[in-house]
Write an enzyme that holds these catalytic residues in place. Structure first.
Site, PDB file in Angstrom:
ATOM      1  CG  ASP A 123      -2.127   0.844   1.099  1.00  0.00           C
ATOM      2  OD1 ASP A 123      -2.064   1.857   0.374  1.00  0.00           O
ATOM      3  OD2 ASP A 123      -3.158   0.499   1.703  1.00  0.00           O
TER       4      ASP A 123
ATOM      5  CE  LYS B 238       4.974  17.195   9.601  1.00  0.00           C
ATOM      6  NZ  LYS B 238       5.844  17.428   8.430  1.00  0.00           N
TER       7      LYS B 238
ATOM      8  CG  HIS C  30      16.239 -23.610  36.083  1.00  0.00           C
ATOM      9  ND1 HIS C  30      15.245 -22.702  36.373  1.00  0.00           N
ATOM     10  CD2 HIS C  30      16.256 -24.492  37.114  1.00  0.00           C
ATOM     11  CE1 HIS C  30      14.691 -23.015  37.541  1.00  0.00           C
ATOM     12  NE2 HIS C  30      15.289 -24.099  38.012  1.00  0.00           N
TER      13      HIS C  30
ATOM     14  NE  ARG D 231      33.060 -23.125  19.901  1.00  0.00           N
ATOM     15  CZ  ARG D 231      33.610 -21.913  19.871  1.00  0.00           C
ATOM     16  NH1 ARG D 231      34.844 -21.749  20.308  1.00  0.00           N
ATOM     17  NH2 ARG D 231      32.973 -20.894  19.363  1.00  0.00           N
TER      18      ARG D 231
END
Length: 509
Positions: free
Chosen positions: A124, A136, A269, A505
């Site tokens: 749009d 504004k 946790h 890793r």
């Protein structure tokens, strides 16, 4: 005094009644396209935008409201005599209210058959321009972007009070809305992995009772187009999810989604306290529960198969915060539903290969973005670096341990069999402490004689290997890559341990 309202909406919910109420308040209605037709079909008198601009729609409707007679009427300051004189000279009437909601870009791109050309046509241009102009100039013009605000707007107009705060609230909502709309478009069109300007937008899902602790306020925001594998799931039972619940549930869901076998993950946790795999979900539950019967209490459990009555009955015997599954049998739902507070979440795991590619972490003053760690090492990725070769059963256990350790907070060490975790050491500032924790937790448990050890990163010294060897660990998997790898390999050879390296890793901070 007659005022003017410009209405142009894609979502026509409540439109006709709202327009009738505006007319009753002496507003003239200006409209265009489908909105104009809907209002006229409802028996209302409407002024066409082309009657205001003196210019017909063009370019298949791409240009219709982009005209000084529209934007001049929106942007003129009513208390500025020069502005008002210029309007009068140009024959422009002020517009006092703009009601616009935008082309359905989000709904369009959610459809799998949508092409880029289809999506672009739903960007749009005139709508955001009118909204931004009105917002504004909010001291003089009301801007409405949400159908849920219609009733409040009518009440405001009926009261006849100049509530600056309300006007500013509506304007703020407009800028939030258009910013989110533009961000969605930018993200759709972006092809760079890490663009110079990262535009993210989220929609509020719910307010939370509190954050990690009761003194911290919190809310849950969702991606406007969630990943297909997402913790934004269907809640079947139980009280609302908390901040910590959501974090743990997300971690559990991501972990369980990576396993092909029937799997149960118990999370506490943000760390797995029990993981089990088996030929069926009840056996996988037994393996996960036996991993750590103490820590699973009050935990979050995720499974990757339907929960049946037998498994539900075992779950019912302990306190669990959340159970996440792709489905629950009717009997399982009845059994688990007897507990008032347990949360039962149904998550679609059929899209496990379509998890979000990137993950974010906030830091003070910024945001870290990285690819999600979805890599899974196969046995074929292992490199045997010791004289002793792992057995076939040890290789299965090493692969399982390597899969689990990537979901444990670093420094991470896990001790497992081929089907369950026995001990998890996580979050320690040095690897030897994590190794000691994992082994000490594992040693008293059944199956320890078949245990292996997995480490998320290389061993900086040989002390972890020596400690493992002294406590009857017979096989180890680790990434390798330390400048002292040879020391760890030599220590493994000294005790006859089979060690494999992966070259990958899996830190998780």
């Amino acid at each position: 005094m007659t005022k003017r309202a410009l209405l142009s909406v894609s979502d026509k919910t409540g439109l006709l009644e709202f327009a009738r109420q505006l007319i009753a308040l002496d507003f003239e209605i200006i409209s265009t396209g489908g909105t104009k037709k809907a209002l006229e079909d409802g028996g209302l008198n409407v002024i066409g935008v082309e009657d205001i601009t003196g210019f017909p729609e063009m370019l298949d409707g791409r240009v219709k409201t982009l005209h000084p007679k529209i934007h001049g009427g929106l942007l003129a300051k009513r208390h500025n005599s020069a502005h008002m004189a210029q309007l009068e000279e140009a024959g422009i009437s002020p517009i006092d209210l703009v009601v616009v909601n935008l082309y359905p870009f989000k709904e369009t791109i959610e459809k799998p058959e949508t092409t880029e050309a289809d999506a672009i046509e739903q960007i749009d241009i005139g709508g955001p321009s009118m909204l931004r102009a009105a917002a504004k100039n909010f001291a003089d013009v009301l801007s409405v972007v949400d159908t849920a605000d219609y009733e409040r707007v009518i009440s405001f107009l009926e009261a006849g009070q100049e509530d600056f705060t309300f006007r500013k609230e509506l304007a703020t909502k407009v800028f939030q809305h258009t910013a989110a709309y533009d961000a969605l478009i930018a993200n759709y069109l972006t092809t760079e992995e890490f663009p110079e300007k990262l535009t993210l937008t989220y929609e509020k899902q719910q307010s939370l009772r509190y954050g990690e602790n009761s003194h911290q306020a919190a809310a849950f925001y969702r991606n406007p187009i969630p990943a297909k594998l997402s913790i934004i799931t269907k809640q079947l039972h139980g009280k609302e999810l908390s901040f910590n619940n959501l974090k743990d549930a997300n971690a559990a869901l991501n972990m369980v989604s990576e396993f092909e076998e029937s799997c149960v993950v118990a999370m506490k946790h943000m760390n797995p306290c029990g993981v089990g795999i088996a030929d069926n979900i009840e056996q996988a539950w037994d393996e996960a529960y036996e991993s750590d019967p103490m820590s699973i209490f009050g935990g979050i459990v995720a499974v990757n198969r339907e929960i049946d009555a037998a498994t539900a009955q075992k779950m019912h015997e302990i306190f669990l915060e959340i159970v996440i599954a792709p489905s629950f049998s009717a009997e399982a739902l009845e059994i688990l539903g007897k507990k008032k507070n347990i949360r039962l979440l149904q998550a679609d795991l059929s899209h496990r290969d379509e998890a979000e590619r990137f993950e974010t972490v906030t830091v003070s003053g910024g945001l870290l973005v990285q690819e999600s760690d979805r890599q899974v090492e196969a046995v074929s990725d292992f490199k045997v670096v010791t004289k002793t070769q792992p057995t076939a059963e040890q290789l299965k256990a090493l692969q399982f341990g390597q899969h689990v350790v990537k979901f444990v907070k670093s420094n991470a060490v896990v001790v497992t069999t081929a089907t369950k975790t026995l001990g998890v050491g996580m979050g320690q500032p040095n690897r030897i402490d994590s190794t000691k924790i994992a082994i000490q937790k594992a040693m008293p448990k059944e199956g320890y004689e078949h245990a292996i050890l997995a480490s998320d990163a290389f061993f900086p010294m040989d002390d972890c290997v020596e400690y493992a060897a002294q406590h009857n660990i017979k096989a180890i998997v680790q990434p390798g890559g330390s400048i002292r790898d040879k020391d760890s390999i030599a220590m493994a050879d000294k005790y006859g341990i089979a060690m494999v390296t992966t070259g990958v890793r899996h830190f998780r901070h």
